[in-house]
Write an enzyme that holds these catalytic residues in place. Sequence first.
Site, PDB file in Angstrom:
ATOM      1  CB  THR A 148       9.034  -7.974  10.122  1.00  0.00           C
ATOM      2  OG1 THR A 148      10.054  -7.312   9.382  1.00  0.00           O
ATOM      3  CG2 THR A 148       9.223  -7.728  11.612  1.00  0.00           C
ATOM      4  CB  THR A 186      13.787  -1.532   9.521  1.00  0.00           C
ATOM      5  OG1 THR A 186      13.019  -0.393   9.359  1.00  0.00           O
ATOM      6  CG2 THR A 186      13.173  -2.376  10.610  1.00  0.00           C
ATOM      7  CD  GLU A 271       9.506  -4.231   3.271  1.00  0.00           C
ATOM      8  OE1 GLU A 271       9.122  -4.497   4.411  1.00  0.00           O
ATOM      9  OE2 GLU A 271       9.392  -3.108   2.766  1.00  0.00           O
ATOM     10  CB  THR A 406      -4.822  -3.464   6.066  1.00  0.00           C
ATOM     11  OG1 THR A 406      -3.968  -3.530   4.943  1.00  0.00           O
ATOM     12  CG2 THR A 406      -5.023  -2.025   6.453  1.00  0.00           C
TER      13      THR A 406
END
Lengths: 406, 406
Positions: A148, A186, A271, A406
């Site tokens: 992802t 995750t 991240e 978004t």
Amino acid sequence: MIFKELDGGLSVIDNLKVAGAKEGKYGVAVIVSENSDASAVFTSNKIVAAPVIYTKKVVEKGKVSAVFVNSGNANCFTGNQGIEDCESLVELVSKELNIPKGEIAISSTGVIGRKMPLDVITGVASKVFSSLGNKPEDSLAAANAIMTTDKIPKQCALEVTLTNGEKVKIAGITKGSGMIAPNMGTMLSFIVTDGVMESKYINKALKKAANKSFNMIVVDGDESTNDTCLLMANKASGVNIVNDGEIDPNFQEALEYLCIDLAKKMVKDGEGASKVIEANIYGAKNIDEARLAAKAIVTSPLFKSAVFGGDPNWGRIVSAIGYSGADVSADTVTIAIANKQDEVDLVKDGEILAFEGTDNLLRAEKIMLGEEVIVNVDLNKGDGEATAWGCDLSYDYVKINAEYTT
Amino acid sequence: MIFKELDGGLSVIDNLKVAGAKEGKYGVAVIVSENSDASAVFTSNKIVAAPVIYTKKVVEKGKVSAVFVNSGNANCFTGNQGIEDCESLVELVSKELNIPKGEIAISSTGVIGRKMPLDVITGVASKVFSSLGNKPEDSLAAANAIMTTDKIPKQCALEVTLTNGEKVKIAGITKGSGMIAPNMGTMLSFIVTDGVMESKYINKALKKAANKSFNMIVVDGDESTNDTCLLMANKASGVNIVNDGEIDPNFQEALEYLCIDLAKKMVKDGEGASKVIEANIYGAKNIDEARLAAKAIVTSPLFKSAVFGGDPNWGRIVSAIGYSGADVSADTVTIAIANKQDEVDLVKDGEILAFEGTDNLLRAEKIMLGEEVIVNVDLNKGDGEATAWGCDLSYDYVKINAEYTT
């Protein structure tokens, strides 16, 4: 050498086919490892995704022949529809691959609280079914498809020499980038061995390995709803990993190495991460307290920010172990910062060696500017030891997560 | 109206003198409130700073006449030297102000693990001693002097009408910007009332108020080594706050309002904060679980990043309450996002109302773009309620904390 690293990810395992494909933000990977004994560990979050609910039941029976994974949508908080979507996908896999429905595991990662776009997923799936193979590029395609916010595909493969001289292989792919902690984060991880091993032993070996690896990494302190780590033994080598009720220790060691390798690849690709932090705790009252203290260091947003900035603000290590829940005394603790080339004591048995202007603080600063920061802490309270891994907290972490849906 | 807000911070209290000054990154504030009954709550971090160790002993005796606070250096992890430095400062205050040493509290905030620059601190202190006064600007100077990464001074003052019609005042200053959580964060708060109240009642009232305010705010999830909240009652009004062994409920309510007001000012001024998050939990099994769930929402780095980006990624609320430790079921939970003008249901009794493309999600996005984001969650499990406050996670948080000591 009890094991050596191999290239090719899952493709090193015989009797295994794998493939993956992506379309926009949606990806699909399929792993076929027929008639495998299997076990898995899952998230401890109280809100769990539909595929976790579904796959828990499949894995309870101890047999998995295929895994279907999608990225882009977590199929979490999707009610009955979510379970129905799992069933539709399983039906599709069963029909396409001629595998009993009860032996198909399913796994999802992506945004929570959005319905599964089944038409898109099945569209990508059709490409995957037709490209299943056992070449290195097939494993890489699968590792790519489950990403992802991950930037790089993550896989690892080993050849293990058991204590009796026989050889088995073990290989895995993993994804995970944010929401990593405190238990499994995750992450999705699919590991296959060609050895022979019943599911109850797989369960035992996997839990032990997960506790030293996936359960000891932190990107941000959030815990996901979808975490799954599945280990399958497909017997292709015909070699028994369990003898007289004992898991071969070389296999256990190799499995732990593989899980730690995959886990470290996850934090390295955390991240926004620009640096990896390793926290080693020694001398804790017991192993549980060692784990608490190690995880507190790699979780602390303040220390993670300091690592990002290369700031030797070791007071934040003190603060983090102080609130971790572990027994800590200011007058017994020893703290060092290290990398592969250097190690410098900041505090020795409670005495500070790294005041402003000291050479120790300058050396610590140099280490903090590097890409790997190792923190060694001796609590001097007992025998408990643990290691945790994490990454720094960077502008990019904020950017990635401010703009996710978004 | 049982209370009204006043201007002037601590200066509204009679028989109180206050002053503050800064020099570079070092600041000193002094509050003189002679012969006050007092109690305090402190950090629960196992590594505590020297002034916390020192002041705990002072406060145990129930009497405080002056508080000496420095910013710029936390005097933490400084061993015996740290305690000696506290003693030197107390001796200085005692001599300058003619106050018994045993009635002087001391407090520090700043970098951990660096020796106190006593010469600098005493230099600033001399200016402060000579400027003690009871004007609004004196309180403001003190609120300014205790700031570190705070951007704005924080104070609050109230006039309370007790149940018998008599009036007392209560006023406080506070500092705190990062390392706020989970218990008291890096914060210093000094509150004075002109009412009459023995220390055991002060302790009771303060603990209750702190649990609803300072213990329910999160900037980053780190917990400091220096947190102190001190409440003094200097009897200047001659009005009893405690009657027949009962704390006047109007005073308690006003104290809680004041503590919540100071706490909210802290998260609003949280390091890098651009928005305030309020999380209200209803229907938890009990109040402890409500507190866990509320704090999980305002602590989650992922939700905090989403608030920064104005991204209505409410799945992260689900995930956070799921791992909070509170009893949560996907099929009973109700989640709404609100601001002062609008409230929109995202999930109602487990049913999702805010899928992609829905009007609810658009309205939620509008709310998420604002400066205040309120999250209302009904777990539908019991009567437990709690509120927590936090701020978003921004680039500036990382920037501020990557460069703190360098």
